[in-house]
Scaffold this motif. Structure first.
Motif, PDB file in Angstrom:
ATOM      1  N   UNK A  65     -13.002  -1.101   1.574  1.00 38.10           N
ATOM      2  CA  UNK A  65     -12.085  -1.439   0.490  1.00 38.10           C
ATOM      3  C   UNK A  65     -11.064  -0.324   0.297  1.00 38.10           C
ATOM      4  N   UNK A  66     -11.534   0.912   0.302  1.00 38.00           N
ATOM      5  CA  UNK A  66     -10.642   2.061   0.146  1.00 38.00           C
ATOM      6  C   UNK A  66      -9.562   2.053   1.232  1.00 38.00           C
ATOM      7  N   UNK A  67      -9.966   1.841   2.475  1.00 42.31           N
ATOM      8  CA  UNK A  67      -9.013   1.825   3.584  1.00 42.31           C
ATOM      9  C   UNK A  67      -8.009   0.690   3.414  1.00 42.31           C
ATOM     10  N   UNK A  68      -8.489  -0.454   3.001  1.00 43.28           N
ATOM     11  CA  UNK A  68      -7.605  -1.602   2.783  1.00 43.28           C
ATOM     12  C   UNK A  68      -6.561  -1.297   1.714  1.00 43.28           C
ATOM     13  N   UNK A  69      -6.993  -0.709   0.633  1.00 43.41           N
ATOM     14  CA  UNK A  69      -6.056  -0.374  -0.450  1.00 43.41           C
ATOM     15  C   UNK A  69      -5.066   0.702  -0.025  1.00 43.41           C
ATOM     16  N   UNK A  70      -5.525   1.672   0.746  1.00 43.99           N
ATOM     17  CA  UNK A  70      -4.618   2.721   1.219  1.00 43.99           C
ATOM     18  C   UNK A  70      -3.549   2.140   2.142  1.00 43.99           C
ATOM     19  N   UNK A  71      -3.935   1.208   2.993  1.00 45.63           N
ATOM     20  CA  UNK A  71      -2.977   0.582   3.903  1.00 45.63           C
ATOM     21  C   UNK A  71      -1.946  -0.221   3.102  1.00 45.63           C
ATOM     22  N   UNK A  72      -2.392  -0.833   2.015  1.00 46.94           N
ATOM     23  CA  UNK A  72      -1.488  -1.613   1.161  1.00 46.94           C
ATOM     24  C   UNK A  72      -0.692  -0.719   0.216  1.00 46.94           C
ATOM     25  N   UNK A  73      -0.968   0.580   0.227  1.00 44.28           N
ATOM     26  CA  UNK A  73      -0.331   1.535  -0.691  1.00 44.28           C
ATOM     27  C   UNK A  73      -0.633   1.216  -2.146  1.00 44.28           C
ATOM     28  N   UNK A  74      -1.841   0.751  -2.398  1.00 44.77           N
ATOM     29  CA  UNK A  74      -2.280   0.468  -3.755  1.00 44.77           C
ATOM     30  C   UNK A  74      -2.851   1.758  -4.343  1.00 44.77           C
ATOM     31  N   UNK A  75      -2.518   2.007  -5.592  1.00 46.91           N
ATOM     32  CA  UNK A  75      -3.044   3.216  -6.248  1.00 46.91           C
ATOM     33  C   UNK A  75      -4.556   3.125  -6.331  1.00 46.91           C
ATOM     34  N   UNK A  76      -5.210   4.223  -5.989  1.00 44.82           N
ATOM     35  CA  UNK A  76      -6.660   4.299  -6.036  1.00 44.82           C
ATOM     36  C   UNK A  76      -7.050   5.357  -7.049  1.00 44.82           C
ATOM     37  N   UNK A  77      -7.932   5.000  -7.973  1.00 45.60           N
ATOM     38  CA  UNK A  77      -8.433   5.946  -8.975  1.00 45.60           C
ATOM     39  C   UNK A  77      -9.761   6.485  -8.461  1.00 45.60           C
ATOM     40  N   UNK A  78      -9.862   7.785  -8.333  1.00 46.37           N
ATOM     41  CA  UNK A  78     -11.044   8.417  -7.751  1.00 46.37           C
ATOM     42  C   UNK A  78     -12.046   8.808  -8.813  1.00 46.37           C
TER      43      UNK A  78
END
Length: 80
Positions: A65-78
């Motif tokens: 999921x993290x990789x998918x969001x990074x590819x989409x340039x979606x902000x990720x909250x850590x």
């Protein structure tokens, strides 16, 4: 992003000084990138879990999921 996705992403941690600040699984010394590399090399989820008992099935889902969001340039909250 739904609650289940956010719960998965809570498994991804960025801790300065740990693994060079790379995203890791649950604050362990296991980078997300290693999970992705192992899967890309053809290792199955079952084999990955067997070879690395520190990991859980949800950790693999979180890494994907993290990789998918990074590819989409979606902000990720850590998680900390």
């Amino acid at each position: 992003m739904d609650a289940k996705q956010q719960e998965l992403l809570n498994r991804i941690t960025l801790i300065p000084g740990l693994m060079g600040g790379k995203p890791t699984i649950r604050g362990l010394r296991f980078p997300v990138s290693d999970i992705l590399e192992l899967l890309a090399s053809g290792l199955s989820e079952e084999e990955l879990l067997e070879q690395h008992p520190i990991l859980e099935k949800l950790d693999i889902q979180a890494a994907l999921l993290y990789a998918s969001l990074k590819v989409k340039n979606t902000a990720v909250i850590y998680a900390a």
